[in-house]
Design a protein around this motif. Structure first.
Motif, PDB file in Angstrom:
ATOM      1  N   ILE A   1       0.693  -1.165   0.015  1.00  0.00           N
ATOM      2  CA  ILE A   1       0.061   0.016  -0.073  1.00  0.00           C
ATOM      3  C   ILE A   1       0.941   1.307   0.092  1.00  0.00           C
ATOM      4  N   ARG A   2       0.835   2.260  -0.804  1.00  0.00           N
ATOM      5  CA  ARG A   2       1.342   3.375  -1.171  1.00  0.00           C
ATOM      6  C   ARG A   2       0.258   4.700  -1.065  1.00  0.00           C
ATOM      7  N   PRO A   3      -0.206   4.758   0.096  1.00  0.00           N
ATOM      8  CA  PRO A   3      -1.254   5.673   0.293  1.00  0.00           C
ATOM      9  C   PRO A   3      -1.068   7.172  -0.486  1.00  0.00           C
ATOM     10  N   GLY A   4      -0.042   7.712  -0.720  1.00  0.00           N
ATOM     11  CA  GLY A   4       0.157   8.916  -1.566  1.00  0.00           C
ATOM     12  C   GLY A   4       1.131   9.835  -0.924  1.00  0.00           C
ATOM     13  N   ILE A   5       0.738  11.072  -0.592  1.00  0.00           N
ATOM     14  CA  ILE A   5       1.512  12.347  -0.100  1.00  0.00           C
ATOM     15  C   ILE A   5       2.278  11.996   0.807  1.00  0.00           C
ATOM     16  N   CYS A   6       1.799  11.279   2.124  1.00  0.00           N
ATOM     17  CA  CYS A   6       2.358  10.973   3.172  1.00  0.00           C
ATOM     18  C   CYS A   6       3.687  10.311   3.131  1.00  0.00           C
TER      19      CYS A   6
ATOM     20  N   CYS B   1      -7.323   7.842   4.245  1.00  0.00           N
ATOM     21  CA  CYS B   1      -6.219   6.747   4.245  1.00  0.00           C
ATOM     22  C   CYS B   1      -6.779   5.525   3.531  1.00  0.00           C
ATOM     23  N   ILE B   2      -5.903   4.896   2.755  1.00  0.00           N
ATOM     24  CA  ILE B   2      -6.463   3.823   2.120  1.00  0.00           C
ATOM     25  C   ILE B   2      -6.096   2.509   2.492  1.00  0.00           C
ATOM     26  N   VAL B   3      -5.374   2.616   3.592  1.00  0.00           N
ATOM     27  CA  VAL B   3      -4.770   1.372   4.366  1.00  0.00           C
ATOM     28  C   VAL B   3      -5.997   0.266   4.943  1.00  0.00           C
ATOM     29  N   PRO B   4      -6.931   1.074   5.655  1.00  0.00           N
ATOM     30  CA  PRO B   4      -8.131   0.314   5.920  1.00  0.00           C
ATOM     31  C   PRO B   4      -8.827  -0.733   4.799  1.00  0.00           C
ATOM     32  N   ALA B   5      -9.056   0.266   3.910  1.00  0.00           N
ATOM     33  CA  ALA B   5      -9.756  -0.409   2.852  1.00  0.00           C
ATOM     34  C   ALA B   5      -8.961  -1.623   2.135  1.00  0.00           C
TER      35      ALA B   5
ATOM     36  N   ALA C   1      -6.282  -2.877  -7.190  1.00  0.00           N
ATOM     37  CA  ALA C   1      -7.317  -1.828  -7.373  1.00  0.00           C
ATOM     38  C   ALA C   1      -6.236  -0.520  -7.309  1.00  0.00           C
ATOM     39  N   VAL C   2      -6.635   0.314  -8.309  1.00  0.00           N
ATOM     40  CA  VAL C   2      -6.122   1.638  -8.683  1.00  0.00           C
ATOM     41  C   VAL C   2      -6.751   2.970  -8.391  1.00  0.00           C
ATOM     42  N   VAL C   3      -6.128   3.728  -7.947  1.00  0.00           N
ATOM     43  CA  VAL C   3      -6.643   5.149  -7.911  1.00  0.00           C
ATOM     44  C   VAL C   3      -5.762   5.972  -8.356  1.00  0.00           C
ATOM     45  N   GLU C   4      -6.057   7.074  -9.241  1.00  0.00           N
ATOM     46  CA  GLU C   4      -4.873   7.958  -9.722  1.00  0.00           C
ATOM     47  C   GLU C   4      -5.572   9.203  -9.521  1.00  0.00           C
ATOM     48  N   ILE C   5      -4.927  10.021  -8.680  1.00  0.00           N
ATOM     49  CA  ILE C   5      -5.253  11.477  -8.464  1.00  0.00           C
ATOM     50  C   ILE C   5      -4.531  12.460  -9.361  1.00  0.00           C
ATOM     51  N   SER C   6      -5.359  13.423  -9.777  1.00  0.00           N
ATOM     52  CA  SER C   6      -4.591  14.522 -10.385  1.00  0.00           C
ATOM     53  C   SER C   6      -5.226  15.746  -9.829  1.00  0.00           C
ATOM     54  N   GLY C   7      -4.441  16.851 -10.144  1.00  0.00           N
ATOM     55  CA  GLY C   7      -5.158  18.133  -9.927  1.00  0.00           C
ATOM     56  C   GLY C   7      -4.820  19.085 -11.037  1.00  0.00           C
ATOM     57  N   GLY C   8      -5.541  20.160 -10.984  1.00  0.00           N
ATOM     58  CA  GLY C   8      -5.431  21.078 -11.993  1.00  0.00           C
ATOM     59  C   GLY C   8      -4.496  22.564 -11.562  1.00  0.00           C
TER      60      GLY C   8
END
Length: 108
Positions: free
Chosen positions: A7-12, A79-83, A101-108
């Protein structure tokens, strides 16, 4: 059966490894390796309640032990760790196939 999640939850930047294991297709133990203090508290709460009943965990009418422990352990609300741990539990109990399971987050 064993279900594992990297699990690589992101910015943390806190990477977590979850390993769920079941010998009977119903009761599941989950172990974690992580540097995140919140996930360590979450893992300790789950360990107190182990083994988990996989059928209870997927019952939409029952309180989900894993997600409740995430809240009590002070995991971030997104946090995606519990899920992810719940996904690993399903694989360990043979209630789901192992699939990313893949979640890709982007911003503009």
């Amino acid at each position: 059966m064993i279900g594992e999640a990297d699990i690589r939850p992101g910015i943390c930047g806190f990477r977590t490894q979850a390993r769920a294991e079941s010998s009977d297709g119903r009761t599941v133990d989950i172990a974690f390796e992580t540097d995140c203090d919140n996930v360590l508290r979450f893992a300790a709460l789950l360990e107190e309640q182990s083994p988990l009943d996989a059928y209870n965990e997927i019952n939409p009418r029952a309180e989900n032990t894993i997600l409740a422990a995430g809240r009590k352990g002070m995991c971030c609300t997104d946090c995606i760790v519990p899920a992810s741990a719940l996904k690993a539990l399903r694989v360990a109990a043979e209630l789901a196939f192992a699939k990313d399971a893949v979640v890709e987050i982007s911003g503009g």
